[in-house]
Design a protein around this motif. Structure first.
Motif, PDB file in Angstrom:
ATOM      1  N   ASP A   1      -7.009   2.237 -20.023  1.00  0.00           N
ATOM      2  CA  ASP A   1      -7.224   3.901 -20.720  1.00  0.00           C
ATOM      3  C   ASP A   1      -8.597   3.276 -20.728  1.00  0.00           C
ATOM      4  N   GLY A   2      -8.885   2.434 -21.364  1.00  0.00           N
ATOM      5  CA  GLY A   2     -10.150   2.354 -21.130  1.00  0.00           C
ATOM      6  C   GLY A   2     -11.167   1.676 -19.847  1.00  0.00           C
ATOM      7  N   LEU A   3     -10.488   1.794 -18.608  1.00  0.00           N
ATOM      8  CA  LEU A   3     -10.935   1.098 -17.626  1.00  0.00           C
ATOM      9  C   LEU A   3     -10.989   2.670 -16.776  1.00  0.00           C
ATOM     10  N   GLU A   4      -9.989   3.839 -16.993  1.00  0.00           N
ATOM     11  CA  GLU A   4      -9.543   5.049 -16.034  1.00  0.00           C
ATOM     12  C   GLU A   4     -10.689   5.762 -15.219  1.00  0.00           C
ATOM     13  N   GLU A   5     -11.947   5.569 -16.244  1.00  0.00           N
ATOM     14  CA  GLU A   5     -13.141   6.619 -15.778  1.00  0.00           C
ATOM     15  C   GLU A   5     -13.989   5.694 -14.733  1.00  0.00           C
ATOM     16  N   THR A   6     -14.273   4.463 -15.069  1.00  0.00           N
ATOM     17  CA  THR A   6     -15.209   4.052 -14.671  1.00  0.00           C
ATOM     18  C   THR A   6     -14.042   3.529 -12.687  1.00  0.00           C
ATOM     19  N   MET A   7     -13.275   3.559 -13.348  1.00  0.00           N
ATOM     20  CA  MET A   7     -11.766   3.069 -11.427  1.00  0.00           C
ATOM     21  C   MET A   7     -12.713   4.649 -10.764  1.00  0.00           C
ATOM     22  N   CYS A   8     -12.249   5.508 -11.322  1.00  0.00           N
ATOM     23  CA  CYS A   8     -12.328   6.597 -10.750  1.00  0.00           C
ATOM     24  C   CYS A   8     -13.552   6.722  -9.640  1.00  0.00           C
ATOM     25  N   GLN A   9     -14.203   6.565 -10.692  1.00  0.00           N
ATOM     26  CA  GLN A   9     -16.063   6.925 -10.069  1.00  0.00           C
ATOM     27  C   GLN A   9     -16.163   5.765  -8.648  1.00  0.00           C
ATOM     28  N   GLY A  10     -15.449   4.291  -8.519  1.00  0.00           N
ATOM     29  CA  GLY A  10     -15.114   3.823  -7.446  1.00  0.00           C
ATOM     30  C   GLY A  10     -16.333   3.382  -6.941  1.00  0.00           C
ATOM     31  N   GLY A  11     -16.446   1.756  -6.606  1.00  0.00           N
ATOM     32  CA  GLY A  11     -17.485   0.674  -6.127  1.00  0.00           C
ATOM     33  C   GLY A  11     -17.758  -0.181  -7.074  1.00  0.00           C
ATOM     34  N   ASN A  12     -16.395  -0.290  -7.407  1.00  0.00           N
ATOM     35  CA  ASN A  12     -15.915  -1.131  -8.017  1.00  0.00           C
ATOM     36  C   ASN A  12     -14.764  -2.907  -8.001  1.00  0.00           C
ATOM     37  N   ILE A  13     -15.372  -4.034  -8.066  1.00  0.00           N
ATOM     38  CA  ILE A  13     -14.855  -5.080  -7.851  1.00  0.00           C
ATOM     39  C   ILE A  13     -13.923  -5.818  -8.696  1.00  0.00           C
ATOM     40  N   VAL A  14     -12.708  -5.276  -8.954  1.00  0.00           N
ATOM     41  CA  VAL A  14     -12.225  -6.152 -10.359  1.00  0.00           C
ATOM     42  C   VAL A  14     -10.829  -7.280  -9.670  1.00  0.00           C
ATOM     43  N   ASP A  15     -11.158  -8.335 -11.054  1.00  0.00           N
ATOM     44  CA  ASP A  15     -11.076 -10.069 -11.244  1.00  0.00           C
ATOM     45  C   ASP A  15      -9.952  -9.770 -12.091  1.00  0.00           C
ATOM     46  N   TYR A  16      -8.690 -10.320 -11.311  1.00  0.00           N
ATOM     47  CA  TYR A  16      -7.805 -10.960 -12.432  1.00  0.00           C
ATOM     48  C   TYR A  16      -6.875 -11.531 -11.445  1.00  0.00           C
ATOM     49  N   HIS A  17      -6.480 -12.793 -12.692  1.00  0.00           N
ATOM     50  CA  HIS A  17      -4.974 -13.307 -12.089  1.00  0.00           C
ATOM     51  C   HIS A  17      -3.847 -12.901 -12.062  1.00  0.00           C
ATOM     52  N   SER A  18      -3.812 -11.298 -12.326  1.00  0.00           N
ATOM     53  CA  SER A  18      -2.462 -10.619 -11.921  1.00  0.00           C
ATOM     54  C   SER A  18      -2.499  -9.422 -11.683  1.00  0.00           C
ATOM     55  N   CYS A  19      -2.213  -8.779 -10.972  1.00  0.00           N
ATOM     56  CA  CYS A  19      -1.852  -7.387  -9.976  1.00  0.00           C
ATOM     57  C   CYS A  19      -1.185  -6.300 -10.738  1.00  0.00           C
ATOM     58  N   GLU A  20       0.340  -6.493 -11.166  1.00  0.00           N
ATOM     59  CA  GLU A  20       0.833  -5.930 -10.978  1.00  0.00           C
ATOM     60  C   GLU A  20       0.909  -4.189 -12.061  1.00  0.00           C
ATOM     61  N   PHE A  21       0.263  -5.001 -13.486  1.00  0.00           N
ATOM     62  CA  PHE A  21       0.033  -3.511 -14.042  1.00  0.00           C
ATOM     63  C   PHE A  21      -0.934  -2.528 -13.562  1.00  0.00           C
ATOM     64  N   PHE A  22      -1.723  -2.685 -12.580  1.00  0.00           N
ATOM     65  CA  PHE A  22      -2.740  -1.558 -12.341  1.00  0.00           C
ATOM     66  C   PHE A  22      -1.955  -0.553 -11.750  1.00  0.00           C
ATOM     67  N   PRO A  23      -2.324   0.448 -11.815  1.00  0.00           N
ATOM     68  CA  PRO A  23      -2.617   1.923 -11.178  1.00  0.00           C
ATOM     69  C   PRO A  23      -2.642   1.430  -9.678  1.00  0.00           C
ATOM     70  N   GLU A  24      -1.473   1.734  -8.662  1.00  0.00           N
ATOM     71  CA  GLU A  24      -1.972   1.843  -7.379  1.00  0.00           C
ATOM     72  C   GLU A  24      -2.562   1.695  -7.317  1.00  0.00           C
ATOM     73  N   ARG A  25      -2.900   3.842  -7.619  1.00  0.00           N
ATOM     74  CA  ARG A  25      -3.804   4.315  -6.916  1.00  0.00           C
ATOM     75  C   ARG A  25      -5.517   3.671  -7.170  1.00  0.00           C
ATOM     76  N   TRP A  26      -5.759   3.183  -8.075  1.00  0.00           N
ATOM     77  CA  TRP A  26      -6.925   2.282  -8.294  1.00  0.00           C
ATOM     78  C   TRP A  26      -7.944   2.279  -7.063  1.00  0.00           C
ATOM     79  N   PHE A  27      -6.506   1.238  -6.530  1.00  0.00           N
ATOM     80  CA  PHE A  27      -8.102   0.205  -5.303  1.00  0.00           C
ATOM     81  C   PHE A  27      -7.554   0.732  -4.058  1.00  0.00           C
ATOM     82  N   ASP A  28      -8.352   0.638  -2.831  1.00  0.00           N
ATOM     83  CA  ASP A  28      -8.393   0.635  -1.367  1.00  0.00           C
ATOM     84  C   ASP A  28      -8.208  -0.072  -0.719  1.00  0.00           C
TER      85      ASP A  28
END
Ligand code: DAT
Length: 180
Positions: A71-98
């Protein structure tokens, strides 16, 4: 108001994932410095925003409050231009990433890096097993479209240079194909 998921972003969002110690932050730091993209270290952000729940004694790591974090990341992610660094990837919304880059190492390289980081016992074993059984790669394949996923070898300094080059090219192509 309804959430409209497929609004076009002005810049892409990139996910960099892989077992702890594969080289995510080393790579992300460089990409962020060079391109001006916004590096989101999820572990750090979770900590800073009180998204960590109880401590898991067996795995020696805190349990993540995923919903609060997302919830806290939604707005930032919608703006684009982010490079997300994490050791897991299954709980992020699929639509966030290109695009999704999964970093990989061999077992001995990872073992040595994690020993240097002070990992021992079950935590060390589990993380090396995670890489051996390509847990994060499989997670990515189960969570994102196959054509978005790129596996990158992250063993040597030469690999780092090659990976940076690949990511810069990918970013360049994204802008060529998404001109507004
Ligand atoms: P992560 O963020 O995935 O946990 P890191 O970026 O902190 O990993 O890297 C772990 C260690 O490995 C660190 O000491 C830097 C080193 N390293 C990272 N990428 C490397 C590469 N391509 N070649 C050699 N060493 C690398």
């Amino acid at each position: 108001a309804p959430v409209v998921p497929n609004i076009k972003r002005d810049a892409p969002n990139i996910l960099i994932t892989g077992t702890p110690g594969v080289g995510k932050s080393t790579l992300c730091k460089k990409v962020a410095e060079t391109t001006g993209m916004n590096w989101l270290e999820i572990s750090k952000i979770a900590k800073e925003n009180n998204c960590l729940e109880e401590y898991d004694e067996v795995y020696q790591c805190p349990v993540l409050d995923e919903d609060k974090l997302m919830d806290g990341l939604e707005e930032t992610m919608c703006q684009g231009g982010n490079i997300v660094d994490y050791h897991s990837c299954e709980f992020f919304p699929e639509r966030w990433f290109d695009v999704v880059f999964v970093l990989r190492t061999d077992n001995t390289t990872l073992y040595d890096r994690l020993i240097k980081r002070g990992y021992a016992g079950k935590k060390l074993e589990d993380n090396v097993d995670c890489e051996i059984f390509q847990v994060v790669l499989d997670e990515a394949k189960n969570s994102y479209k196959e054509n978005l996923i790129h596996e990158l070898s992250s063993v040597t300094p030469e690999n780092l240079e090659q990976n940076l080059e690949k990511i810069y090219l990918w970013i360049q192509h994204w802008f060529e194909n998404n001109q507004t």
